[in-house]
Design an enzyme around this catalytic site. Structure first.
Site, short mmCIF file in Angstrom:
data_model
loop_
_atom_site.label_atom_id
_atom_site.label_comp_id
_atom_site.label_asym_id
_atom_site.label_seq_id
_atom_site.Cartn_x
_atom_site.Cartn_y
_atom_site.Cartn_z
N TYR A 324 31.17 2.85 19.48
CA TYR A 324 31.56 1.93 18.42
C TYR A 324 32.15 2.70 17.25
O TYR A 324 31.56 3.66 16.77
CB TYR A 324 30.31 1.14 17.98
CG TYR A 324 30.52 0.09 16.91
CD1 TYR A 324 31.78 -0.43 16.62
CD2 TYR A 324 29.45 -0.40 16.18
CE1 TYR A 324 31.96 -1.38 15.66
CE2 TYR A 324 29.61 -1.37 15.20
CZ TYR A 324 30.88 -1.86 14.95
OH TYR A 324 31.04 -2.81 13.97
N CYS A 325 33.35 2.29 16.80
CA CYS A 325 34.01 2.88 15.64
C CYS A 325 34.19 4.40 15.87
O CYS A 325 34.73 4.81 16.88
CB CYS A 325 33.21 2.56 14.38
SG CYS A 325 34.00 3.05 12.83
N LEU A 326 33.72 5.23 14.96
CA LEU A 326 33.86 6.67 15.14
C LEU A 326 33.12 7.15 16.37
O LEU A 326 33.48 8.18 16.96
CB LEU A 326 33.35 7.41 13.91
CG LEU A 326 34.01 7.10 12.56
CD1 LEU A 326 33.45 8.01 11.47
CD2 LEU A 326 35.51 7.25 12.65
N LEU A 352 34.65 0.10 21.17
CA LEU A 352 34.50 -1.05 20.29
C LEU A 352 35.09 -0.72 18.93
O LEU A 352 34.53 0.10 18.19
CB LEU A 352 33.02 -1.42 20.14
CG LEU A 352 32.22 -1.61 21.44
CD1 LEU A 352 30.76 -1.88 21.13
CD2 LEU A 352 32.82 -2.74 22.26
#
Length: 585
Positions: A324-326, A352
């Site tokens: 997710y994200c980073l 994500l």
């Protein structure tokens, strides 16, 4: 290959220590201390970067008589519209200009149709219109500097909007009249309370929400811990589980439990109920002692060590991995390094709201250039990490009307405290980032885009995203201001396996936390036909579907699993119950 201006190893040999080599170091220390102090006042933003952009714009505007003439004509036209508004707003409050006002969230209340408030709003919108023209389309200005100048102009005007002041906001005046000023007294109390909390660096008030009590409560155990992360294994609730376990890698800029919020919207709980054996990385909230941790440490101690532990818990099984994200960026780096080394432990990869190509990373890139990164590096050199409050300035300015000024009106002028929810409580539980890792991330990924260029190194050798041949499921969100969905889309330009893309409504956080039953949610999903397919083409050929995207993802994972196996109550000895201890740091 050596490029002009790039030193060779021979060029960078340490010189003999002399007075000349010691003095600059002392000066650097002074500069760093000054920048760290300045950063505490600017929220970590570099005033030098903004000044450079402004100078570029001002000089080119001064040398563009045609643009000046255009702005003069626009000023005259807007002045005429203002004079007309002065009459029509008094005589016909619902007349021309109300449509523009209604389109702006700040002026949607019917109270803004009354004179003179409708005039205030229209004059403000005309001023915005002129400054938007003045800060765009100036010949010769670097595109990045144009965007920064336009952004700064918008932020300044947003601060001066008539909705932000009690005497020019009809909603506030009406409330003050009805309550005889009690709202302003409550607002002053709220303001003093917030100032005190900020001055004491106290944690924000999250109301009744508490980690381990009504947040992050899906049953599980910490089965592994190192200096950077804890690995949580969640207890199965079904008799059988999918053969391949699922590893989730969250971003280290946030606490993992955004994916395990309340019982009704916990992604982890949902996945466990669908028969997945879920493992979650919980990152340490770093301090000065972790200043030396690098991006490669996050790959090695985070993703790869988690896979090693899962391999001991569930031998001879491949693993579905989601980032997710980073955390998705980190997972992509790990997946590329594994593909390079012939490591085939991954069954699939889900990203994500995660980016791998940072050429179009949204307005946040306005705050990431050499000047800004050098400024942040000086701040981090003083304390060993980047504090959450030093990152908040940029993110809040991206949505200043929603995150700053609307709250100012609500909390301080209307005297109301907004109700807390689980997502807001999580958002207030901010984290820090180690100095070396954050510098690696900003320079290697944001500035130099080495991962997309095939020049990013792990273990001393470059990795290539084109080596990733496992199935990829990428999720973008329509209103994402952190990872714009067209930037998230770009994984499809690189990964060489079966690529599926899903675009969901909502923003960077709320779009991901989109449980079944969540109202007003929709998504689009479909395979990507090839590396050359454009995001706009894909969007035009996939119709929206009402509902949560979570069932589509679990169906996709199930289709790439190899069956089921008996669920085990315990796979490795537990160190302590979930949520563990790192989440409280």
């Amino acid at each position: 290959m050596r490029h002009a201006g790039n030193p060779t190893p021979e060029d960078t040999q340490a010189p003999v220590a002399t007075v000349a080599t010691v003095e600059p170091h002392r000066h650097d220390t002074i500069d760093r201390a000054f920048h760290a102090t300045l950063g505490s006042l600017t929220g970590g933003l570099s005033p030098m970067a903004l000044a450079t952009a402004w100078y570029d714009w001002a000089v080119h505007l001064a040398g563009s008589p045609a643009k000046q003439a255009e702005l003069h004509e626009k000023a005259v036209a807007n002045a005429a519209r203002a004079l007309q508004a002065g009459a029509t707003c008094a005589l016909a409050p619902e007349g021309r200009g109300c449509a523009e006002m209604a389109a702006d969230r700040r002026f949607r209340s019917p109270d803004w149709r009354q004179y003179p408030f409708n005039l205030y709003a229209q004059l403000f919108l005309l001023t915005e219109d002129w400054w938007n023209a003045a800060t765009t389309g100036v010949p010769g200005v670097a595109p990045r500097h144009e965007q920064m100048t336009n952004f700064a102009a918008r932020q300044t005007l947003d601060m001066m909007a008539p909705s932000n002041f009690a005497l020019t906001n009809p909603v506030v005046l009406e409330r003050t009249k009805a309550e005889r000023g009690a709202n302003l007294v409550r607002g002053l109390h709220n303001l003093l309370e917030d100032f005190a909390r900020y001055a004491e660096d106290a944690p924000p008030d999250t109301g009744s929400y508490e980690v381990g009590r009504n947040l992050a409560v899906t049953p599980g155990e910490v089965i592994h811990r190192n200096r950077l992360m804890e690995l949580i294994r969640y207890r199965p609730v079904t008799e059988t589980v999918k053969a391949e376990p699922l590893l989730i890698v969250p971003a280290w800029i946030m606490k993992y439990y955004i994916l395990d919020l309340s019982a009704h919207n916990s992604m982890v709980r949902y996945l466990v109920e669908q028969g997945f054996e879920v493992y979650m990385v919980s990152w340490l909230n770093p301090g000065a002692d972790e200043a030396d941790l690098s991006m490669e440490d996050y790959v090695r101690l985070g993703v790869l060590e988690a896979l090693d532990v899962i391999g001991r818990a569930v031998p001879d099984q491949k693993v579905h991995a989601a980032g997710y994200c980073l955390g998705g960026t980190l997972l992509s780096i790990a997946a590329a390094s594994m593909a390079r080394d012939g490591d085939d432990r991954l069954a699939s990869m889900t990203l994500l709201a995660a980016q791998v190509d940072f050429t179009e990373a949204g307005e946040i890139t306005l705050f990431i250039d050499d000047s800004q990164v050098a400024f942040l590096e000086d701040i981090m050199a003083e304390q060993g990490y980047l504090g959450s409050n030093q990152m908040a300035g940029a993110f809040q300015m991206l949505r200043s009307n929603d995150l700053i000024w609307s709250r100012t009106i609500h909390d301080y002028l209307l005297g109301e405290r907004g109700g807390m929810n689980d997502l807001m409580a999580w958002n207030a539980d901010a984290t820090r980032m180690p100095a070396r890792m954050h510098s690696d991330y900003l320079r290697d990924l944001f500035l130099d885009n080495l991962l997309a260029l095939g020049r990013y190194k792990v273990g001393g050798s470059t990795v290539s995203l084109e080596d990733i041949e496992i199935p990829v499921f990428a999720v973008g969100t329509e209103k994402d201001h952190v990872a714009p969905w067209k930037s998230v889309w770009k994984i499809n330009r690189f990964a060489d396996g079966e690529n599926t893309f899903l675009l969901t409504s909502g923003g960077h956080n709320a779009g991901i936390v989109s449980e079944p039953g969540h109202p007003r949610r929709q998504y689009r999903i479909g395979a990507v036909t090839g590396h050359a397919e454009e995001a706009e083409h894909w969007l035009a050929h996939h119709d929206p579907v009402e509902g949560s995207w979570w069932p589509e993802w679990t169906k996709w994972l199930d289709g790439r699993s190899t069956g089921t196996r008996p669920a085990l109550a315990e796979t490795l000895p537990a160190l302590e119950p979930a949520p563990g201890r790192y989440v409280f740091g």
